[in-house]
Design a protein around this motif. Structure first.
Motif, PDB file in Angstrom:
ATOM      1  N   SER A  76      49.270  36.278  34.848  1.00 24.84           N
ATOM      2  CA  SER A  76      49.079  35.895  33.328  1.00 24.84           C
ATOM      3  C   SER A  76      48.278  34.708  33.266  1.00 24.84           C
ATOM      4  O   SER A  76      47.142  34.595  33.503  1.00 24.84           O
ATOM      5  CB  SER A  76      49.161  36.171  31.921  1.00 24.84           C
ATOM      6  N   MET A  77      49.169  34.020  33.853  1.00 30.35           N
ATOM      7  CA  MET A  77      48.654  32.160  33.592  1.00 30.35           C
ATOM      8  C   MET A  77      48.720  31.857  34.924  1.00 30.35           C
ATOM      9  O   MET A  77      46.909  31.432  34.702  1.00 30.35           O
ATOM     10  CB  MET A  77      50.515  31.237  34.004  1.00 30.35           C
ATOM     11  N   ALA A  78      48.343  32.272  36.588  1.00 27.42           N
ATOM     12  CA  ALA A  78      48.065  32.293  37.428  1.00 27.42           C
ATOM     13  C   ALA A  78      46.356  32.905  37.028  1.00 27.42           C
ATOM     14  O   ALA A  78      45.514  32.285  37.522  1.00 27.42           O
ATOM     15  CB  ALA A  78      48.499  33.265  39.021  1.00 27.42           C
ATOM     16  N   LYS A 117      43.331  30.942  35.549  1.00 25.23           N
ATOM     17  CA  LYS A 117      43.241  29.834  36.366  1.00 25.23           C
ATOM     18  C   LYS A 117      42.582  30.558  37.001  1.00 25.23           C
ATOM     19  O   LYS A 117      40.300  29.776  37.505  1.00 25.23           O
ATOM     20  CB  LYS A 117      43.631  28.619  37.431  1.00 25.23           C
ATOM     21  N   LEU A 118      42.200  31.517  37.854  1.00 24.51           N
ATOM     22  CA  LEU A 118      41.083  31.917  38.805  1.00 24.51           C
ATOM     23  C   LEU A 118      40.475  32.766  37.841  1.00 24.51           C
ATOM     24  O   LEU A 118      38.910  31.996  38.516  1.00 24.51           O
ATOM     25  CB  LEU A 118      41.829  33.459  39.510  1.00 24.51           C
ATOM     26  N   ASP A 119      40.441  32.945  36.752  1.00 22.15           N
ATOM     27  CA  ASP A 119      38.654  33.647  36.267  1.00 22.15           C
ATOM     28  C   ASP A 119      38.075  31.635  35.427  1.00 22.15           C
ATOM     29  O   ASP A 119      37.065  32.011  35.716  1.00 22.15           O
ATOM     30  CB  ASP A 119      39.426  34.210  34.600  1.00 22.15           C
ATOM     31  N   ASP A 120      38.733  31.404  35.828  1.00 21.07           N
ATOM     32  CA  ASP A 120      38.423  29.391  35.377  1.00 21.07           C
ATOM     33  C   ASP A 120      37.469  29.206  36.550  1.00 21.07           C
ATOM     34  O   ASP A 120      35.884  29.298  36.376  1.00 21.07           O
ATOM     35  CB  ASP A 120      38.576  28.670  34.619  1.00 21.07           C
ATOM     36  N   ALA A 140      44.180  40.550  40.294  1.00 24.58           N
ATOM     37  CA  ALA A 140      43.089  41.878  40.313  1.00 24.58           C
ATOM     38  C   ALA A 140      43.125  42.726  40.177  1.00 24.58           C
ATOM     39  O   ALA A 140      42.748  43.569  39.085  1.00 24.58           O
ATOM     40  CB  ALA A 140      42.010  41.380  41.758  1.00 24.58           C
ATOM     41  N   ALA A 141      44.484  43.409  40.840  1.00 24.27           N
ATOM     42  CA  ALA A 141      44.175  44.850  40.104  1.00 24.27           C
ATOM     43  C   ALA A 141      45.442  45.120  38.893  1.00 24.27           C
ATOM     44  O   ALA A 141      44.160  45.512  38.020  1.00 24.27           O
ATOM     45  CB  ALA A 141      45.453  45.538  41.642  1.00 24.27           C
ATOM     46  N   ASN A 142      45.601  43.977  38.819  1.00 24.27           N
ATOM     47  CA  ASN A 142      46.761  44.479  37.251  1.00 24.27           C
ATOM     48  C   ASN A 142      45.646  44.305  36.250  1.00 24.27           C
ATOM     49  O   ASN A 142      45.778  44.583  35.540  1.00 24.27           O
ATOM     50  CB  ASN A 142      47.711  43.354  37.297  1.00 24.27           C
ATOM     51  N   HIS A 143      44.590  43.446  36.117  1.00 23.95           N
ATOM     52  CA  HIS A 143      43.971  43.370  35.526  1.00 23.95           C
ATOM     53  C   HIS A 143      42.548  43.707  35.759  1.00 23.95           C
ATOM     54  O   HIS A 143      41.608  43.316  34.802  1.00 23.95           O
ATOM     55  CB  HIS A 143      43.527  41.831  35.034  1.00 23.95           C
TER      56      HIS A 143
END
Lengths: 290, 683, 177
Positions: free
Chosen positions: A208-210, A213-216, A244-247
């Motif tokens: 979730s932490m990673a 940042k990927l989203d941002d 990507a898959a998890n979320h």
């Protein structure tokens, strides 16, 4: 300029393209990187478990460099952290140096506290210098928007890094990116941690932490993330598809190591920099360049 | 300037000035509308509004108008007269007008500030206030101010560190100073402290040199064991009656050898040691006492209560014991007075849930000072009072009697309703300022004496604003003192005398159920008993918190509303030693300014008595709180006479006079009636 | 040491006042007692944002209070990502990640090592590194024109032996040897 390159555990097995590009670029810029085959784990993963053991592992590595009269250049930020810390502590705490030397003596090694440690990128920033880098640019990457991830141990604790860049307002990576002609993308979560250190303790939290940042970075329309640490690479590269898959989201965010970005700008071919061997293949990006 | 009195006869020509005070007034009140409303009032010659009437420009405008429009009255609608009445009176004097022909309408504190949420009503109120001020101004009479002599001498009431410091500053300037102390020795509460924060200086080690200096200063006269009975007069010339209690020991003859103490057969609780030890009926409060003379406690002395004993007199080789001493009243005349009567520690018996007075091992901060002091009842060994064992786990509870608005037990009387201790057990809403640091210091001292002891501090907020304070608090944490955020509701006693406290630790979210050997309550600082009576004797106001009101909370912190009376130390509000000393310096400087003047102009307030109307009924004499009016027998019968030096101009006599024989200067019935009538007018 | 009330409110009756000193004696734990609970650490902590189990301010308070077992046996001490954000910002120089390391070191000595960290420590003992360099890996490196790396590093295990880490790793979870 000649330094011992400290590969650590992950780079020489899992991030060969990082090692390859760093060595390639260093050669071009007159930085000679010497391999020391006897180097072991830096000691970082042991610090949480047994402080003394971690310090001895680090000191042993420092002693190997000192034997050859070389300072250490690291590729991994976690290695940078523990090696710098131990080099700093042994240079400033005589009692600790004496005790450490005594134990190293049992292994037939000695250390007198002379070795300095710097991350490869810090060497580029401070020793090679932005001017020399700009002069070496043959193919400015002005078609790229690149978001830099500084990570934690490249800058902090700032005291042991002589405060070369401000951890609350870092700029060294952005300036190095700008030097290649690329647009350095600013983003809100720039200083945040990748979460790699707790991946084995709480995978959900780490990923979730990673993800944050990927989203941002995706929202800011970056073409790639600039990385300088194999641990961060695990989070943003190797685990990108899993996140990507998890979320239930989608990313197309290749990760690049800084020497790869610099190498491209210096006119080196992407094959020589191992770009297609990165965890996320940067096809779209390479299409932009040709 | 008697010529000014001529203004009285002329038709009123009034200048009215409405102040914007930046946006302080104009932000709420429609100043232009107020100005226009005053334009056609009777007697008004000119009306103006100013951004800042008190500014150089504003004042010059008024001076010019006085000339141009031949003004003989001025009405200024602005802030409180407390702030600028003096400014504008001076301006009028400079412009050739009698200063008492000024009238001020307070349209800021009484209007724009309090009615900020209703500009329409505020504007109407401002108009009403201006109209009523104009009505009064029309009837104002010029008054002659008298000049009073200034006695270059000062009385300091209270011999704690504030009073001592003020007296030393004054004495050092060559000003004759009387230092009045109700106890047998000067020193106050500071003499009872073991160490001072944050430097951990021994309290008496730093105080006693100052006490000795006081004793040796030729300009200072110590009146110990003495109390102020009566204060008359005004700035420059106060007459203070001081009652001196008998010591039964001649201060000049006693050398403090102590032979008398050894032989005295009466042992009583030692109040200086907070009743934790004993003393004799003849005693000296503490070894460094100033004056260094013994005193006989007449409530406990066998001879003075039962008529036989006199052993002390027999053993005193200097013949210093004088059983024939009696109360003496002295009248002392001074030009200025500094009130430095300090504070009283809050009595935690008002919070019975904490068990003080019921559980022997619950003590207060002041008790702790005596317990840990080398001269205390345990000679500096930290022992809990219950069983004299050394406490290994000590808890401190902060804000006991402070920051507490609880009214559940307010007024609760400990002595079955006689009320003698009522006020001291009511918790107070304010922060007592020093307790956080007192506790930090005491917790540190426990650690210093017993590094293995566990020390816990229950607190609501830690307030460590002061030089070196935060650093000291940090040092305490580093020594291992545990600070627990959360105020305990109750202290329970266990069978072994240990004390159980259940609290919420707000930081960790845990409920802590811990047991201690001793609990120290950080008692607040409250106004000293008898301050109300003293304030009344001097006509001083008290703030809501019960302490004496300063002249201005920011700019006149060491002054009072009464000229010539100044404040130093905790009598104004709780403060620590450095702040008390600093305020003592400010009060001494202010008193010295007064004493440096040759004469002082006195406001001509007070009653004018029409002898023809006075029937000598004595009502005014009975009601006057200052004894400033007396009925004398004249050849026309009994007539009231005003004693000007004692009068404070309160107006009780004028209001109560049944035959209207008494008129108050500057507040005549006709002036006040006109003002009231105007404000009630429907416009 | 403690009982648990309804709704999980921990009621603590016995504290270990020496625990804070024990932590302060560990390298990196020296400044723990300076903590004045301002919350700067937790406010900037990305882990705390996602997982309420990890609250550095609270953990430090529990240490200062002396909740030894609760802290050492808790899995929350292993959740620090060592990002050093709090370390940089702490107004009292408490160096929180180092304090967490100190706690983890003590926990290991008490037999409370987290399985992920045990696995890492064992891998490093065996191979000298987190990842084994086998022939395949070296072949790949040679293909890429990179130098070969020796398989294993026995001196690492020697260091474990000298410091006693092997003994610690053989302890039972939550127990003594």
């Amino acid at each position: 300029m000649k330094m011992a390159v400290f590969l650590g555990c992950t780079v020489p097995v899992r991030n060969l393209s990082y090692e390859l590009s760093a060595k390639r670029v260093a050669g071009e810029l007159g930085l000679e990187l010497v391999d020391i085959p006897e180097f072991s784990c830096c000691g970082y993963p042991i610090k949480s478990v047994h402080h003394e053991t971690a310090y001895l592992l680090a000191a042993r590595n420092l002693a190997l460099a000192e034997e050859r009269g070389l300072d250490i250049c690291t590729l991994c930020s976690a290695c940078t952290s523990v090696l710098t810390e131990v080099s700093y502590e042994l240079a400033t705490n005589e009692a600790l140096l004496d005790a450490t030397s005594e134990t190293l003596g049992m292994l037939g090694k000695k250390y007198s506290g002379k070795v300095r440690v710097k991350h490869f990128v810090r060497v580029l920033y401070e020793d090679v210098g932005l001017k020399s880098i700009e002069r070496a640019i043959k193919r400015p990457l002005d078609m790229f928007r690149i978001a830099s991830h500084y990570g934690c141990h490249y800058l902090k604790p700032s005291k042991i890094y002589d405060r070369f860049d401000h951890p609350e307002a870092p700029e060294s990576l952005d300036r190095l990116v700008s030097a290649t002609g690329a647009f350095a993308v600013d983003y809100r979560t720039k200083k945040d941690c990748c979460g790699g250190a707790i991946l084995g303790v709480d995978e959900e939290t780490a990923l979730s932490m990673a993800r944050a940042k990927l989203d941002d970075i995706s929202d800011r329309g970056a073409d790639a993330i600039n990385l300088i640490c194999p641990f961060c690479s695990v989070m943003y590269g190797a685990n990108q598809r899993k996140i990507a898959a998890n979320h239930n989201v989608k990313y197309d965010l290749p990760i690049l190591y800084y020497p790869q970005i610099l190498g491209l700008a210096m006119g080196i071919s992407h094959e020589e920099l191992g770009l297609m061997q990165n965890p996320i293949r940067p096809r779209a990006l390479l299409a932009k360049i040709s | 300037m008697p010529g000014m009195l001529q203004d009285a006869g002329r038709e009123p020509r009034i200048g009215v000035y409405i102040c914007h005070c930046g946006l302080n007034i104009a932000g709420v009140v429609d100043v232009e509308a107020v100005r226009e409303s005053a334009r056609f009032l009777q007697g008004v010659a000119v009306v103006r509004d100013n951004r800042y009437t008190c500014s150089e420009v504003g004042q010059k405008g008024i001076a010019d108008d006085i000339k141009e429009f031949k003004l003989n009255r001025v009405v200024i609608a602005s802030c409180s007269p407390r702030l600028h009445e003096k400014t504008f009176r001076t301006l009028m004097e400079k412009s050739g007008l009698n200063p008492h022909l000024l009238e001020m309408a307070n349209i800021r504190e009484h209007c724009s500030w309090v009615h900020y949420d209703d500009p329409v009503a505020a504007t109407q109120k401002a108009k009403d206030l201006v109209r009523s001020s104009v009505a009064r101004a029309r009837l104002l009479q010029p008054l002659l101010r008298t000049k009073g002599q200034v006695l270059p001498e000062v009385m300091v009431i209270g011999g704690g560190v504030a009073g001592i410091s003020a007296a030393l500053y004054l004495g050092g300037m060559g000003i004759k100073t009387y230092l009045v102390e109700k106890e047998p020795s000067i020193g106050g509460h500071m003499a009872m402290l073991d160490k001072t924060f944050p430097t951990l200086d021994c309290s008496l080690c730093i105080l006693s040199p100052k006490m000795v200096e006081v004793a040796e200063c030729e300009n200072i006269k110590i009146l110990s064991y003495s109390q102020v009975e009566k204060v008359e007069g005004q700035v420059g010339n106060f007459r203070v009656q001081v009652r001196r209690k008998p010591r039964y020991v001649n201060e000049d003859k006693c050398v403090g050898c102590g032979d008398c103490v050894a032989k005295c057969p009466v042992k009583v609780n030692d109040e200086f040691n907070r009743n934790m030890g004993t003393r004799k009926a003849i005693y000296i409060p503490f070894p460094q006492a100033i004056p260094p003379a013994y005193v006989i406690d007449d409530e406990n002395c066998r001879y003075l209560t039962q008529g036989k004993c006199k052993i002390c007199q027999a053993v005193c080789q200097r013949g210093a014991i004088e059983f024939d001493q009696t109360d003496q009243t002295e009248t002392i005349e001074v030009g200025a007075i500094i009130v430095a009567t300090g504070f009283e520690p809050y009595d935690p018996r008002g919070l019975p849930e904490y068990g003080y007075g019921r559980f022997p091992n619950v003590i207060t901060s002041l008790d702790f000072e005596r317990l840990i002091c080398a001269d205390g009842p345990t000679y500096g060994k930290l022992k809990r009072p219950g069983d004299s064992t050394v406490p290994k786990r000590v808890a401190f509870i902060q804000c006991v009697g402070s920051r507490d608005q609880a009214t559940g037990c307010a007024g609760y009387r400990l002595d079955g309703g006689t009320g003698s201790r009522g006020e001291s057990t009511d918790p107070k809403p304010y922060c007592s300022r020093v307790c956080c640091m007192v506790t930090a210091k005491q917790a540190f001292m426990v650690k210093e004496k017993h590094p293995d002891a566990e020390v816990y501090v229950y607190y609501i907020d830690m307030r460590t604003a002061g030089k070196g304070f935060e650093e000291f608090y940090q040092r305490g944490r580093h020594e291992g003192i545990v600070f627990l955020r959360g105020r305990p509701g109750e202290v329970e006693e266990k069978e072994d005398g240990c004390l159980r406290i259940i609290s919420e630790d707000l930081d960790s979210g845990c409920i802590l159920d811990l047991t201690f050997d001793m609990v120290v309550l950080a008692q607040g600082l409250i106004p000293p008993g008898g301050l109300g009576e003293l304030a009344q004797k001097m006509n001083l106001s008290r703030s809501e918190d019960g302490f004496l009101m300063e002249g201005h909370p920011k700019l006149r912190p060491a002054e009072t509303a009464i000229d010539g009376i100044y404040l130093a130390g905790c009598v104004q509000f709780p403060k620590d030693i450095p702040d008390s000393v600093a305020q003592a310096g400010a009060a001494a400087a202010a008193a010295a300014v007064t004493c440096s003047k040759e004469s002082i102009e006195i406001d001509p307030l007070g009653p004018v008595i029409d002898e023809a109307l006075c029937i000598g009924c004595r009502l005014c004499e009975v009601l006057c709180p200052y004894g400033a009016i007396k009925v004398e027998f004249t050849d026309k019968g009994p007539k009231a006479k005003s004693i000007e030096v004692a009068c404070k101009g309160c107006g009780v006599c004028g209001a109560s006079c049944s035959t209207k024989a008494i008129t108050m200067k500057h507040y005549t019935d006709s002036q006040l009636a006109a003002q009231v009538k105007a404000i009630l007018e429907v416009v | 040491m403690e009982s648990v009330r309804k709704k999980d409110v921990p009621v603590v009756t016995v504290l270990d006042p020496k625990f804070k000193y024990e932590v302060a004696r560990e390298p990196g734990g020296e400044n723990i007692k300076y903590c004045f609970q301002c919350g700067t650490c937790t406010s900037g902590c990305k882990v705390a944002e996602l997982d309420s189990k990890y609250n550095p301010r609270k953990i430090i308070k529990m240490v200062i209070l002396g909740m030894r077992e609760r802290v050492l046996s808790g899995d929350f001490i292993w959740l620090c990502a060592t990002c050093y954000t709090c370390h940089e910002r702490c107004p009292q120089d408490v160096r929180i990640p180092e304090v967490m390391n100190a706690l983890k070191n003590i926990a290991v000595r008490e037999g409370y090592i987290h399985p992920a960290f045990r696995a890492q420590a064992e891998l490093i003992a065996g191979h000298g590194r987190l990842y084994e360099i086998d022939e395949l890996a070296n072949e790949k490196r040679t293909d890429w024109g990179l130098t070969e790396i020796p398989q294993g590093c026995p001196e690492v295990a020697e260091i474990y032996g000298i410091t006693g880490l092997f003994d610690l790793l053989s302890r039972e979870v939550g127990g003594k040897t």
